[in-house]
Design a protein around this motif. Structure first.
Motif, mmCIF file in Angstrom:
data_model
loop_
_atom_site.group_PDB
_atom_site.id
_atom_site.type_symbol
_atom_site.label_atom_id
_atom_site.label_comp_id
_atom_site.label_asym_id
_atom_site.label_seq_id
_atom_site.Cartn_x
_atom_site.Cartn_y
_atom_site.Cartn_z
ATOM 1 N N GLU A 100 -3.481 22.084 -15.686
ATOM 2 C CA GLU A 100 -3.391 23.533 -15.535
ATOM 3 C C GLU A 100 -1.996 23.902 -15.066
ATOM 4 O O GLU A 100 -1.392 23.176 -14.265
ATOM 5 C CB GLU A 100 -4.434 24.020 -14.524
ATOM 6 C CG GLU A 100 -5.867 23.719 -14.946
ATOM 7 C CD GLU A 100 -6.879 24.115 -13.875
ATOM 8 O OE1 GLU A 100 -6.469 24.705 -12.858
ATOM 9 O OE2 GLU A 100 -8.073 23.818 -14.058
ATOM 10 N N ASP A 108 0.001 26.392 -4.515
ATOM 11 C CA ASP A 108 -0.076 25.164 -5.308
ATOM 12 C C ASP A 108 1.303 24.649 -5.720
ATOM 13 O O ASP A 108 1.490 23.450 -5.939
ATOM 14 C CB ASP A 108 -0.909 25.403 -6.575
ATOM 15 C CG ASP A 108 -2.394 25.455 -6.286
ATOM 16 O OD1 ASP A 108 -2.795 24.994 -5.204
ATOM 17 O OD2 ASP A 108 -3.150 25.953 -7.147
ATOM 18 N N ASN A 114 0.251 16.961 -4.556
ATOM 19 C CA ASN A 114 0.240 16.986 -6.015
ATOM 20 C C ASN A 114 1.570 16.472 -6.552
ATOM 21 O O ASN A 114 2.575 17.178 -6.509
ATOM 22 C CB ASN A 114 -0.006 18.413 -6.524
ATOM 23 C CG ASN A 114 0.090 18.502 -8.053
ATOM 24 O OD1 ASN A 114 0.008 17.505 -8.753
ATOM 25 N ND2 ASN A 114 0.277 19.715 -8.552
ATOM 26 N N LYS A 122 -0.850 20.973 -12.510
ATOM 27 C CA LYS A 122 -1.742 20.191 -11.664
ATOM 28 C C LYS A 122 -2.892 19.677 -12.523
ATOM 29 O O LYS A 122 -3.216 20.256 -13.572
ATOM 30 C CB LYS A 122 -2.284 21.031 -10.503
ATOM 31 C CG LYS A 122 -3.184 22.185 -10.918
ATOM 32 C CD LYS A 122 -3.709 22.921 -9.690
ATOM 33 C CE LYS A 122 -4.617 24.092 -10.085
ATOM 34 N NZ LYS A 122 -5.151 24.806 -8.902
ATOM 35 N N ALA A 123 -3.479 18.583 -12.094
ATOM 36 C CA ALA A 123 -4.608 18.031 -12.830
ATOM 37 C C ALA A 123 -5.819 18.937 -12.663
ATOM 38 O O ALA A 123 -6.097 19.428 -11.568
ATOM 39 C CB ALA A 123 -4.919 16.630 -12.327
ATOM 40 N N ALA A 124 -6.547 19.167 -13.753
ATOM 41 C CA ALA A 124 -7.765 19.969 -13.692
ATOM 42 C C ALA A 124 -8.883 19.142 -13.056
ATOM 43 O O ALA A 124 -8.937 17.922 -13.204
ATOM 44 C CB ALA A 124 -8.169 20.410 -15.092
ATOM 45 N N ASP A 125 -9.757 19.813 -12.346
ATOM 46 C CA ASP A 125 -10.918 19.153 -11.746
ATOM 47 C C ASP A 125 -11.993 19.007 -12.826
ATOM 48 O O ASP A 125 -12.580 19.989 -13.272
ATOM 49 C CB ASP A 125 -11.438 19.980 -10.573
ATOM 50 C CG ASP A 125 -12.638 19.327 -9.887
ATOM 51 O OD1 ASP A 125 -13.056 18.227 -10.319
ATOM 52 O OD2 ASP A 125 -13.157 19.921 -8.923
ATOM 53 N N LEU A 126 -12.262 17.781 -13.235
ATOM 54 C CA LEU A 126 -13.204 17.528 -14.327
ATOM 55 C C LEU A 126 -14.577 17.095 -13.819
ATOM 56 O O LEU A 126 -15.440 16.720 -14.621
ATOM 57 C CB LEU A 126 -12.650 16.453 -15.272
ATOM 58 C CG LEU A 126 -11.266 16.729 -15.874
ATOM 59 C CD1 LEU A 126 -10.908 15.643 -16.872
ATOM 60 C CD2 LEU A 126 -11.203 18.103 -16.515
ATOM 61 N N GLY A 127 -14.765 17.112 -12.525
ATOM 62 C CA GLY A 127 -16.071 16.780 -11.973
ATOM 63 C C GLY A 127 -16.529 15.373 -12.314
ATOM 64 O O GLY A 127 -17.723 15.125 -12.536
ATOM 65 N N GLY A 128 -15.585 14.441 -12.365
ATOM 66 C CA GLY A 128 -15.935 13.060 -12.628
ATOM 67 C C GLY A 128 -15.999 12.683 -14.106
ATOM 68 O O GLY A 128 -16.220 11.520 -14.432
ATOM 69 N N HIS A 130 -14.252 12.607 -18.117
ATOM 70 C CA HIS A 130 -12.938 12.611 -18.733
ATOM 71 C C HIS A 130 -12.885 13.752 -19.749
ATOM 72 O O HIS A 130 -13.918 14.297 -20.156
ATOM 73 C CB HIS A 130 -12.575 11.255 -19.355
ATOM 74 C CG HIS A 130 -13.454 10.780 -20.464
ATOM 75 N ND1 HIS A 130 -13.356 11.259 -21.755
ATOM 76 C CD2 HIS A 130 -14.448 9.851 -20.497
ATOM 77 C CE1 HIS A 130 -14.234 10.651 -22.528
ATOM 78 N NE2 HIS A 130 -14.923 9.790 -21.791
ATOM 79 N N SER A 131 -11.679 14.109 -20.166
ATOM 80 C CA SER A 131 -11.497 15.367 -20.894
ATOM 81 C C SER A 131 -12.277 15.414 -22.202
ATOM 82 O O SER A 131 -12.813 16.467 -22.574
ATOM 83 C CB SER A 131 -10.008 15.616 -21.155
ATOM 84 O OG SER A 131 -9.438 14.568 -21.922
#
Length: 220
Positions: A100, A108, A114, A122-128, A130-131
């Motif tokens: 993002e 941020d 970071n 910044k890396a997106a939060d993927l909730g565990g 992968h994209s």
């Protein structure tokens, strides 16, 4: 290899990745339809530059191709892909990366935890997840292949360099879809390397922290 062998090609997104992917296709004489959220008229200068094999269309037109590259910003993926018709087994190339962009005026931008803040992302939060797991949920019924996401987009229009071919990684769970994307990669002038399934290859090649992300390798 020609379009007749590969099938029709669509490009959703006309930013750095989408436009440079279109450039390498045009250079190889392959036809494609490119689209963005602003409509075909906004792409007039790009298609004029690229020549007769690349045409501008709507997102729906690009999405109706046999092979469709998703080249949108991560934050826009759900909005862009959510309203499209059924994929019915067509091939989607996931060219996204889960990053993002940071507002320079936000806290941020100075987040010491970071390592990417200096680059404005910044890396997106993927909730565990992968994209590609997330993209797969947005394109139900498609056969998903991860590719064209790990290399600096500015070198994409130059697949052959230093007497060799740039390496492009790809991964996926459907052998036939992977073979088609490999054919596209090779027809565009690159050297293709199969990283295996999406669960294995997807994280390896994804920005920002994939072990193979941004590796600009050349096969001599």
């Amino acid at each position: 290899m020609s379009n007749a062998t590969i099938g029709s090609i669509g490009i959703i997104g006309a930013g750095a990745l989408g436009s440079n992917f279109a450039r390498v296709l045009a250079k190889s004489g392959m036809a494609a339809t490119i689209a963005n959220s602003r409509g075909p008229a906004s792409l007039a200068a790009l298609v004029e530059e690229l020549g007769p094999t690349i045409k501008a269309g709507t997102v729906q037109e690009a999405a109706s191709a046999d092979i469709v590259l998703v080249a949108v910003r991560w934050v826009d993926a759900e909005k862009v892909l959510g309203g499209l018709p059924a994929w019915n087994g067509r091939i989607v190339i996931d060219g996204t990366n889960p990053v993002e962009f940071i507002d320079p005026a936000s806290p941020d931008a100075n987040d010491a935890s970071n390592p990417l803040a200096a680059y404005g992302i910044k890396a997106a939060d993927l909730g565990g997840q992968h994209s590609s797991q997330i993209i797969a949920q947005l394109v139900p019924g498609a056969r998903l292949v991860k590719a064209f996401n790990h290399l600096d987009v500015n070198v994409l229009p130059e697949p052959e360099v230093a007497g060799g071919k740039r390496v492009l990684f790809y991964s996926g769970d459907d052998a036939t879809a992977k073979a088609a994307v490999r054919g596209l990669i090779e027809a565009a002038g690159f050297f293709a390397i199969d990283l295996g399934t999406l669960d294995v290859g997807g994280p390896l090649a994804s920005l920002p922290f994939g072990a193979l992300a941004m590796h600009n390798l050349v096969r001599i």
